[in-house]
Write a protein that holds these residues in place. Structure first.
Motif, short mmCIF file in Angstrom:
data_model
loop_
_atom_site.label_atom_id
_atom_site.label_comp_id
_atom_site.label_asym_id
_atom_site.label_seq_id
_atom_site.Cartn_x
_atom_site.Cartn_y
_atom_site.Cartn_z
N ILE A 193 0.84 -1.20 0.00
CA ILE A 193 0.00 0.00 0.00
C ILE A 193 0.87 1.25 0.00
CG2 ILE A 193 -1.66 1.31 1.37
CD1 ILE A 193 -2.84 -1.35 2.29
N LEU A 194 1.94 1.24 0.79
CA LEU A 194 2.84 2.39 0.84
C LEU A 194 3.50 2.64 -0.51
CD1 LEU A 194 4.25 4.58 2.51
CD2 LEU A 194 5.97 2.88 3.15
N ILE A 195 3.93 1.58 -1.16
CA ILE A 195 4.59 1.73 -2.46
C ILE A 195 3.61 2.26 -3.51
CG2 ILE A 195 5.68 0.46 -4.35
CD1 ILE A 195 6.91 -1.38 -2.26
N SER A 196 2.42 1.69 -3.56
CA SER A 196 1.45 2.11 -4.58
C SER A 196 0.99 3.55 -4.36
CB SER A 196 0.25 1.17 -4.57
OG SER A 196 -0.41 1.20 -3.31
N THR A 197 0.75 3.93 -3.11
CA THR A 197 0.32 5.31 -2.86
C THR A 197 1.44 6.31 -3.13
OG1 THR A 197 0.84 4.93 -0.51
CG2 THR A 197 -1.46 4.69 -1.19
N SER A 198 2.67 5.94 -2.81
CA SER A 198 3.80 6.85 -3.05
C SER A 198 4.03 7.06 -4.55
CB SER A 198 5.07 6.30 -2.40
OG SER A 198 4.89 6.15 -1.00
N GLN A 228 -5.35 2.96 -5.28
CA GLN A 228 -3.96 2.66 -4.95
C GLN A 228 -3.86 1.63 -3.82
OE1 GLN A 228 -2.42 6.53 -4.05
NE2 GLN A 228 -2.27 7.16 -6.20
N ILE A 229 -4.77 1.70 -2.86
CA ILE A 229 -4.78 0.71 -1.78
C ILE A 229 -5.10 -0.67 -2.34
CG2 ILE A 229 -6.00 0.00 0.31
CD1 ILE A 229 -6.26 2.93 1.05
N ASN A 230 -6.04 -0.74 -3.27
CA ASN A 230 -6.36 -2.03 -3.89
C ASN A 230 -5.14 -2.62 -4.60
OD1 ASN A 230 -8.94 -1.60 -2.99
ND2 ASN A 230 -9.81 -1.16 -4.99
#
Length: 281
Positions: A193-198, A228-230
């Motif tokens: 989740i951190l990677i996708s949101t960043s 992004q969380i998905n």
């Protein structure tokens, strides 16, 4: 002894056949794997995101007007304003375009003759205009409330995904064991989740700086971030698959007897639909 072609004999034979074809109670599974839990949660999370996009598009269409948003800057209608942009506005334009097409093709030729004429006097509006205004006010209250319900449902399934990372009994709400493997899975989910949101935030910032795409802050918070969380949860799920496969290989290297039956069943199930099941809409 009654003959074999009598009604009573035939009924008894049919009942015996039905009893033979019934599944045994022991064959019915009462435990669902983490793959099934994750698949259901991701499906529900995607549904909530789609609902939020559609509801926000309807709000934009009501705010601007379906005809005004389609013919903006043309046919004597005003040009788009400074707030007329974003994901919801684009989807609202498409929905309004479909509405105008259906309205012009179906409603106007068939039903426009019995619709009461609206008054041109702005100070004394007719009943139809008053009803439309009241209906718009009701929709502007119900649509945000529906968006809030969808967001709450999305948050519920997101939290459930982070909690239930192991198999559980169907219908049970018992928390899983606090094992090292479960916490590692949660860590990988949060890392995804951190990677996708960043990366998503950086990509949208670059697009905005290059004046290629602009997203409103509210839309980014309740539409882009859930997407992004998905993606982050999907990334963590793929890592969990790899972890289980590596664990199985290590246990198989020690000996086939060291691999538990439950792990074998989960691995066989995951091998059938490892990625396709998680991407089902």
């Amino acid at each position: 002894m009654p003959c074999r072609w009598s009604r009573r004999c035939n009924a008894a034979a049919a009942a015996a056949d039905n009893n033979d074809t019934l599944p045994s109670p022991s064959s019915t599974p009462n435990v669902e794997s983490w793959q099934q839990i994750r698949r259901q949660n991701l499906r529900m999370m995607r549904k909530q995101v789609r609902s939020i996009v559609l509801l926000m598009a309807l709000i934009e269409a009501i705010r601007v007007g379906p005809v005004q948003i389609v013919y903006a800057g043309r046919q004597g209608y005003p040009a788009p304003g400074p707030e007329d942009y974003g994901i919801a506005y684009s989807v609202g334009y498409f929905v309004s375009w479909l509405y105008v097409c259906l309205f012009m093709i179906i409603f106007v030729p068939l039903f426009s003759w019995w619709v009461p004429a609206t008054s041109s006097d702005s100070e004394n509006p007719g009943r139809a205009e008053t009803f439309v205004v009241i209906l718009q006010k009701i929709n502007m209250v119900l649509l945000p409330a529906s968006i809030g319900i969808s967001l709450a449902t999305y948050a519920y399934y997101t939290i459930q995904t982070l909690i239930y990372v192991d198999r559980r009994t169907i219908g049970s709400r018992k928390l899983p064991k606090n094992t090292r493997e479960n916490w590692m899975v949660r860590l990988f989910l949060l890392l995804g989740i951190l990677i996708s949101t960043s990366f998503g935030y950086g990509a949208f910032q670059i697009l905005a700086d290059m004046d290629l795409a602009h997203v409103k802050t509210l839309e980014y918070a309740i539409i882009v971030v859930p997407v992004q969380i998905n993606l982050g949860i999907l990334f963590g799920t793929l890592v969990q698959f790899k972890m289980e496969k590596r664990m199985i290989k290590k246990q198989m290297a020690k000996g086939p007897q060291s691999v538990s039956a439950d792990v074998k069943v989960d691995t066989e199930t995951a091998a059938i639909d490892e990625k396709a099941a998680l991407l089902d809409v």
